[in-house]
Enzyme design. Sequence first.
Site, mmCIF file in Angstrom:
data_model
loop_
_atom_site.group_PDB
_atom_site.id
_atom_site.type_symbol
_atom_site.label_atom_id
_atom_site.label_comp_id
_atom_site.label_asym_id
_atom_site.label_seq_id
_atom_site.Cartn_x
_atom_site.Cartn_y
_atom_site.Cartn_z
ATOM 1 N N GLU A 47 0.823 -1.216 0.000
ATOM 2 C CA GLU A 47 0.000 0.000 0.000
ATOM 3 C C GLU A 47 0.853 1.260 0.000
ATOM 4 O O GLU A 47 2.080 1.206 0.097
ATOM 5 C CB GLU A 47 -0.947 -0.044 1.213
ATOM 6 C CG GLU A 47 -1.885 -1.247 1.131
ATOM 7 C CD GLU A 47 -2.946 -1.277 2.200
ATOM 8 O OE1 GLU A 47 -2.818 -0.574 3.226
ATOM 9 O OE2 GLU A 47 -3.927 -2.017 2.014
ATOM 10 N N GLU A 58 -1.671 -10.270 -6.078
ATOM 11 C CA GLU A 58 -1.680 -11.030 -7.332
ATOM 12 C C GLU A 58 -0.809 -10.357 -8.389
ATOM 13 O O GLU A 58 -0.012 -10.998 -9.086
ATOM 14 C CB GLU A 58 -3.109 -11.146 -7.882
ATOM 15 C CG GLU A 58 -4.071 -11.897 -6.986
ATOM 16 C CD GLU A 58 -4.826 -10.962 -6.029
ATOM 17 O OE1 GLU A 58 -4.204 -10.049 -5.452
ATOM 18 O OE2 GLU A 58 -6.036 -11.172 -5.860
ATOM 19 N N CYS A 89 -9.460 -8.910 -7.331
ATOM 20 C CA CYS A 89 -10.198 -7.723 -7.785
ATOM 21 C C CYS A 89 -10.242 -7.697 -9.311
ATOM 22 O O CYS A 89 -9.530 -8.450 -9.991
ATOM 23 C CB CYS A 89 -9.543 -6.458 -7.235
ATOM 24 S SG CYS A 89 -8.064 -5.943 -8.128
HETATM 25 N N1 THU Z 1 -6.013 -6.513 -2.390
HETATM 26 C C1 THU Z 1 -5.220 -7.488 -2.928
HETATM 27 O O1 THU Z 1 -4.030 -7.597 -2.631
HETATM 28 N N2 THU Z 1 -5.779 -8.333 -3.832
HETATM 29 C C2 THU Z 1 -7.067 -8.281 -4.254
HETATM 30 O O2 THU Z 1 -7.448 -8.987 -5.167
HETATM 31 C C3 THU Z 1 -8.011 -7.372 -3.565
HETATM 32 C C4 THU Z 1 -7.410 -6.330 -2.702
HETATM 33 C C5 THU Z 1 -5.421 -5.573 -1.421
HETATM 34 C C6 THU Z 1 -5.321 -4.155 -1.898
HETATM 35 C C7 THU Z 1 -5.305 -3.392 -0.587
HETATM 36 O O3 THU Z 1 -3.974 -3.308 -0.141
HETATM 37 C C8 THU Z 1 -6.099 -4.263 0.368
HETATM 38 O O4 THU Z 1 -6.196 -5.533 -0.244
HETATM 39 C C9 THU Z 1 -7.490 -3.756 0.675
HETATM 40 O O5 THU Z 1 -8.184 -3.499 -0.484
#
Ligand code: THU
Length: 135
Positions: A47, A58, A89
């Site tokens: 992040e 991913e 996502c």
């Molecule tokens: N996130 C992922 O790493 N993979 C996904 O497919 C969905 C969301 C992460 C992004 C962010 O750091 C946290 O999860 C919350 O959205």
Amino acid sequence: MEQKQLDDLLQLAKEAREHSYAPYSKYRVGAALLTKDGRIYQGCNIENASYTPTICAERTAFFKAIFDGVREFAAIAIIGSGVLPAFPCGVCRQVMSEFCDGDFIIVTSNIDGTEVVTETLDQMMPHRFGPKDLL
Ligand code: THU
């Protein structure tokens, strides 16, 4: 693909999750990407205080592999932090669409492994836009 192989991949995703940098959402994610020639690339979410530069676990795994010249992928395991399995996502599904066939396997589990879902990319993202559309 055998269940044992998917279980091993989920374990590597769980380990990858330990590398997560998620001070804002506190939602840690790990991924383990299996290439068709048997290599494994791990990834975690990373992040940013500015939020939008955040990258999912991913895509971290995919981009590491792409940098290494890998273009053929068999499966990805994903572990998040909620009570439910962590589905990829839309942006990550689009990246999968660029490099993976419809039979690419996506396996995800909740953190304690009590719920496991396995689907193909075809199932998870039907009618997707991809390289074939630009031919
Ligand atoms: N996130 C992922 O790493 N993979 C996904 O497919 C969905 C969301 C992460 C992004 C962010 O750091 C946290 O999860 C919350 O959205």
